[in-house]
Design a protein around this motif. Structure first.
Motif, short mmCIF file in Angstrom:
data_model
loop_
_atom_site.label_atom_id
_atom_site.label_comp_id
_atom_site.label_asym_id
_atom_site.label_seq_id
_atom_site.Cartn_x
_atom_site.Cartn_y
_atom_site.Cartn_z
N GLY A 47 0.79 -1.23 0.00
CA GLY A 47 0.00 0.00 0.00
C GLY A 47 0.82 1.28 0.00
N GLN A 48 2.14 1.16 0.12
CA GLN A 48 3.00 2.35 0.14
C GLN A 48 3.24 2.84 -1.28
OE1 GLN A 48 6.47 2.07 2.76
NE2 GLN A 48 7.68 3.23 1.28
N ARG A 49 3.08 4.15 -1.49
CA ARG A 49 3.16 4.70 -2.85
C ARG A 49 4.30 5.71 -2.99
NH1 ARG A 49 -2.89 6.32 -4.51
NH2 ARG A 49 -1.83 6.55 -6.53
N HIS A 50 5.32 5.58 -2.15
CA HIS A 50 6.45 6.51 -2.20
C HIS A 50 7.67 5.81 -1.59
CE1 HIS A 50 4.34 6.98 1.68
NE2 HIS A 50 5.55 6.95 2.17
N LEU A 51 8.84 6.35 -1.86
CA LEU A 51 10.04 5.92 -1.17
C LEU A 51 10.29 6.88 -0.01
CD1 LEU A 51 12.38 5.02 -4.17
CD2 LEU A 51 11.05 3.46 -2.73
N LYS A 52 10.72 6.34 1.12
CA LYS A 52 10.88 7.17 2.32
C LYS A 52 12.23 7.87 2.34
CE LYS A 52 7.75 4.26 4.99
NZ LYS A 52 7.51 3.48 6.20
N ARG A 53 12.21 9.07 2.85
CA ARG A 53 13.44 9.83 3.06
C ARG A 53 13.87 9.61 4.51
NH1 ARG A 53 15.70 14.68 1.28
NH2 ARG A 53 15.55 13.69 -0.76
N VAL A 54 15.16 9.32 4.72
CA VAL A 54 15.70 9.18 6.07
C VAL A 54 16.82 10.19 6.28
CG1 VAL A 54 16.92 7.67 7.69
CG2 VAL A 54 15.11 6.73 6.25
#
Length: 529
Positions: A278-285
């Motif tokens: 369900g995730q539609r983006h890449l996460k920024r860390v």
């Protein structure tokens, strides 16, 4: 800076040589002491929520004194907070940047008004002496005002117009932002990470370290009073290993900003990289993960200046700073003279309870830290020569300043982050060797050099692998806008806090190109209603 913004002016620290200001700070400690033991509940969607689990935050100078009781969110409650953030995001995204910046400036003013009280909470909850706590309030105020200015600057965007075509480059917020903050700068670091995220238009959840959750609750009070809407900022104290890890992996979280240990930072980095259902983006860390910071002292150094700077950098806040000096690399011709003076200077430091005005070295944060540091001291006795181990009070989480000499560059105490008042003194025969030793760790955060030899200073500027290099001065206490802070290698990932690139990490850039070579407008009937 844009023409409308004046040059940034940092908030001044309190001058404790003025008796009235000193007395006010000490009186605030007694006032806050009357408020100890209260319960602080999470703030979810503008409401305080009851929790099944409650922890006690204690005074590390006197662990029998409970500073506050903090409710810890469950996984289900954390999901509710993320859902509230998601619902609040469209309106916050569309709130003008000037309005968001105004809230930060109001928060800064409130912090200034509550400066003595905030210092007192840091003294009692995290064992930070007044001389270290007060500049931290200044730093938190600076973060609010600086990031407010920066957002207004970035909000102007950039125009690349040509004849017949407009090209507009601008920024929009990322979405839902999780802040995981440490206990060692319990006000400044969570403030900086949180307000950067908020002013950029992100809905933000703050999960503070358990041992400094009361101070984070005070920050929460300030942000709410300043005007942050419900759901836009939420205070979510919780267990990092369970609920914190769950929020990191949640598909609706867009970015995680973390300050803490290398071990936890690397785990967050790995977990955030996994695309969840369900995730539609890449996460920024963004992760700041500590250091094993060195100061080089060469034959031309002013030894009075060097000894003073090393002692302050190594033992300020009991060495519990990611920027602290834990290695000093000394050239052979001055090694013995430097070591003798270093030991004598360190002996002058008073070790005691944080609220005592004459204390220079207070407690470490908790029993776990105390035991870990003591274990490193025992390891140091096997690896090197114990030159000084100062006595410390029995009651409370105290460790006396400790100095080892004849330390091998590859010894555990010279390679691993101890996060306590333990200093390794390493001898180098040449400046080349000193540079190799300085760069010979996994970290690259802060470093320093004391020298009056121009060629050595030039070499250090070019080759010393650190994010923040300090020349002929102590290596802690970076000031917002003046000394943007952050490192590389395994010291972290992301741009420097308090610098001109920091807010960009919380924003998505967009570009819009429009052909304007047309003959007027011909709107569809009814479309302009």
């Amino acid at each position: 800076l844009s023409p409308s913004l004046p040059p940034f002016i940092n908030a001044p620290d309190t001058d404790f040589s003025i008796a009235q200001k000193r007395d006010r700070a000490l009186a605030a400690i007694q006032t806050v002491r009357q408020q100890l033991g209260q319960t602080y509940l999470p703030l979810v969607n503008g409401q305080r929520v009851n929790t099944l689990e409650v922890i006690e935050s204690v005074n590390p100078s006197n662990p029998s004194e409970v500073v506050g009781k903090v409710g810890l969110l469950s996984i289900e409650q954390a999901d509710g907070a993320i859902a509230a953030a998601k619902a609040a995001f469209p309106a916050w995204k569309n709130t003008p940047a000037s309005e968001r910046a105004a809230i930060l400036r109001r928060a800064a003013d409130l912090m200034e008004q509550r400066r003595a009280e905030l210092c007192a909470w840091m003294v009692l909850e995290t064992g930070k002496v007044l001389g270290q706590a007060d500049p931290e309030v200044s730093e938190a105020i600076d973060f609010c005002r600086y990031y407010a200015d920066e957002m207004e600057r970035l909000n102007a965007g950039v125009n690349f117009d040509v004849v017949g075509e407009t090209n507009r480059y601008h920024y929009q917020p990322r979405g839902i932002s999780l802040i995981i903050s440490p206990w060692n700068f319990p006000l400044a670091i969570p403030t900086g990470m949180t307000v950067a995220s908020l002013v950029a238009g992100n809905c933000t959840l703050l999960k503070p370290a358990e041992t400094s959750s009361v101070i984070a609750a005070k920050l929460t009070e300030i942000l709410i009073e300043a005007g942050i809407p419900a759901g836009v900022f939420q205070y979510v104290p919780s267990k990092g290993s369970t609920v914190g890890a769950h929020m990191v992996k949640h598909p609706d979280v867009h970015m995680i900003t973390f300050t803490g240990s290398q071990e936890v930072g690397c785990r967050i980095y790995a977990d955030a990289a996994i695309l969840q259902p369900g995730q539609r983006h890449l996460k920024r860390v963004i992760a700041e993960m500590g250091g094993k910071n060195a100061i080089i002292v060469d034959e031309s150094a002013d030894l009075d200046q060097a000894v003073q700077g090393v002692v302050y950098s190594a033992f300020g806040y009991s060495g519990q700073k990611c920027s602290a000096c834990s290695r000093v690399i000394v050239l052979e011709p001055i090694y013995d003279a430097f070591v003798n003076r270093l030991i004598e200077a360190t002996k002058s430091l008073h070790v005691g309870i944080a609220e005592s005005p004459d204390t220079k070295v207070g407690p470490v944060i908790d029993a776990q830290a105390q035991n870990r540091i003591k274990a490193y001291i025992e390891k140091g006795k096997e690896e090197a020569t114990l030159a000084l181990e100062m006595p410390a009070p029995d009651h409370g989480y105290f460790v006396g300043p400790t100095i080892f000499t004849n330390v091998s560059p590859n010894a555990k105490i010279a390679q691993e982050e101890i996060f306590g008042p333990v200093l390794a003194v390493i001898k180098a025969t040449t400046f080349d060797e000193a540079m190799d030793i300085a760069n010979g760790t996994l970290y690259a955060l802060t470093g320093g050099i004391y020298s009056r030899t121009p060629s050595h200073l030039d070499r250090a500027k070019a080759e010393f692998e650190v994010g923040n290099l300090y020349i002929n001065r102590h290596i802690t206490g970076a000031i917002v806008a003046r000394q943007p802070f952050g490192g590389f290698k395994l010291s972290g990932v992301g741009s420097k806090a308090g610098g001109p690139d920091y807010l960009l990490q919380f924003l998505e850039p967009r570009h819009i190109s429009e052909n304007i070579q047309r003959q007027g407008f011909a709107p569809i009937e009814g479309a302009e209603q």
